[in-house]
Design an enzyme around this catalytic site. Structure first.
Site, mmCIF file in Angstrom:
data_model
loop_
_atom_site.group_PDB
_atom_site.id
_atom_site.type_symbol
_atom_site.label_atom_id
_atom_site.label_comp_id
_atom_site.label_asym_id
_atom_site.label_seq_id
_atom_site.Cartn_x
_atom_site.Cartn_y
_atom_site.Cartn_z
ATOM 1 C CG ASP A 93 -0.344 0.036 2.534
ATOM 2 O OD1 ASP A 93 0.779 0.560 2.642
ATOM 3 O OD2 ASP A 93 -0.973 -0.420 3.508
ATOM 4 C CE LYS A 114 -8.317 0.477 -0.289
ATOM 5 N NZ LYS A 114 -9.211 -0.088 0.733
ATOM 6 C CG MET A 125 -6.104 8.157 8.317
ATOM 7 S SD MET A 125 -7.059 6.658 7.966
ATOM 8 C CE MET A 125 -7.337 6.013 9.622
#
Length: 492
Positions: free
Chosen positions: A37, A59, A168
């Site tokens: 990732d 992502k 995040m």
């Protein structure tokens, strides 16, 4: 259950490639397929075998290369093809990494799996910014929360955690801070945002709960980043170490051959630099091994054997091993041009009789001043293309010098490299300079500092119209690195 391969969900750690677990490294070394990732350091892909299929499934915000359903389907598909699959996930698979969803899909499909934990980003950030998440004088509670949907969190309860870690949450921190303060958390509470934690490009912004959003916007910080809120942030000035390393924030290009760059790169990383390996040179056996074979056949007749590089030792030994002879035939004295070459001989339990004061051909010739060479036979196994100073000068003193090709340097096939943000490019031989220029041209070097291992290499650099910014005083990779450190911080 049908017979399938096995899937390993491996935590890649917080960014520094050295922080992956030993088990994670071993699994990568035998992987047939690696799905990785955005947050997994790309350097870890080099641990997988050359034949391994590498699939990017990263992502980013509003930019997903694959949906979660597609990723799960890929895992199942490759496992059913009886392949060993490593799913390489930044941080830890089970801490906001959707590892649970992927394991559920594997279990539903009857695919065997294992989960290998990793260092999650807040733990890495704590270590590399000097902000311990727990401290007896400040906190005994740590809370982890995702900042994707601030409206879904009970900030009246969560916001009062002694240490709060927000994954995040960079784009929502203003709203998060507002909700926390509305629920009673003091605006003066120390706060910190960290982007690319544990990597040499680690970026840290420190403030308070009341102003951290303004400070983040002020420097233009972008995701991915992690936010830490709590009194422990106040310990950063005292306990920070990573950002104080002498090469922190510097990007250094290593142009050595692929098999030889690792040790140099590791030393650079230990000083805080990001080491980018760009092997512009490769070593191959001699085009015609006949002369070397003939020298090996009469090895006991030589009074001296001179090695001018560790590569010469390695390729000489490989050819010797392929013959009917061994090291017992080596009766002459041994000369090594430098400590690295000397160590390569000592690793064979051989004693080195002569190492010149400086590690260049001129110094080697001078080192023989105290030895009578009249009528002596000297073997010089070396690269196909090299300076003739040594054999010519020793021959003037009456020696018979047999120069044989032990190996040759070639230009490997290389990708196109972007050197836009590089601070240093290092060269350890004239061959690395010439090959780099042939592959990349000289213009790409105009914006970077150039570091040379010694005067011969420096001369080659200047012959291409380039400036040498640092030349090692001791002509070794350690000397090269010391020169870069002494030059001080330079940012592109």
């Amino acid at each position: 259950m049908k017979s399938t391969g096995r899937v390993y969900l491996v935590g890649a750690g917080p960014g520094d490639p050295d922080l992956i677990t030993h088990k994670g490294r071993m699994l990568l070394a035998r992987a047939d397929v690696v799905l990785y990732d955005h947050l997994a350091n790309a350097a870890l892909l080099d641990l997988a075998p050359p034949h391994a299929e590498r699939i990017y499934v990263g992502k980013k915000k509003s930019a997903h290369s694959h949906t979660q359903e597609e990723i799960c389907a890929l895992l199942v598909d490759r496992a059913r093809a009886k392949r060993t699959v490593v799913r390489l996930k930044g941080g830890d698979p089970y801490i906001f990494g959707r590892g649970g969803e992927e394991v559920e899909a594997l279990a539903d499909a009857g695919v065997a799996f294992e989960v290998v934990p990793g260092v999650t980003s807040p733990l890495g950030i704590a270590a590399y910014t000097g902000v311990p998440l727990t401290h007896r004088d400040h906190t005994s509670v740590v809370t982890f929360v995702t900042g994707h949907h601030p409206e879904a969190i009970d900030w009246g309860r969560v916001g009062h955690a002694e240490t709060l870690v927000i994954y995040m949450g960079l784009t929502t921190i203003r709203e998060i801070a507002r909700r926390m303060m509305e629920n009673g958390r003091a605006g003066a509470t120390p706060a910190m945002a960290v982007r690319w934690g544990t990597r040499t490009r680690q970026q840290t912004v420190v403030g308070t709960l009341a102003d951290i959003a303004d400070r983040i916007e002020g420097v233009g910080m972008k995701p991915p980043a992690t936010i830490v809120i709590g009194e422990v942030v106040g310990l950063r000035d005292k306990l920070s170490w990573f950002e104080k390393l002498p090469l922190f924030g510097q990007t250094v290009v290593v142009t050595r051959a692929a098999g030889q760059a690792g040790e140099f790169s590791a030393k650079l990383r230990a000083l805080g630099a990001e080491a980018i390996e760009m092997p512009v040179i490769a070593m191959q056996p001699p085009a015609d091994p006949g002369p070397l074979d003939r020298a090996i056949a009469e090895l006991e007749s030589y009074d001296w054997v001179i090695f001018t590089s560790a590569n010469g030792v390695r390729f000489f030994l490989e050819r010797l091993d392929g013959s009917r002879r061994d090291l017992r035939a080596l009766r002459g004295r041994l000369c090594a041009i430098g400590p690295t070459t000397g160590k390569a001989l000592e690793a064979l339990h051989l004693k080195v009789d002569l190492i010149p004061a400086e590690y260049v051909a001129e110094s080697l010739v001078a080192a023989f001043a105290d030895f009578s060479l009249e009528g002596k036979r000297i073997l010089l196994p070396r690269a196909a293309v090299a300076r003739d100073l040594i054999p010519e000068e020793l021959a003037k003193r009456g020696a018979r010098v047999d120069v044989v090709e032990a190996y040759r340097t070639v230009m490997p096939e290389v990708p196109v490299w972007n050197l836009e943000h590089v601070n240093w490019v290092t060269f350890t031989s004239s061959s690395t300079v010439n090959h780099f220029v042939a592959l990349m041209g000289v213009e790409v070097l105009r914006g970077a500092r150039i570091a040379s291992i010694g005067p011969v290499t420096s001369g080659t650099i200047r012959s291409h119209g380039l400036q040498v910014d640092v030349e090692a005083r001791v002509f070794t990779v350690d000397g090269l690195m010391e020169g870069i450190v002494e030059a001080g911080p330079i940012y592109s």
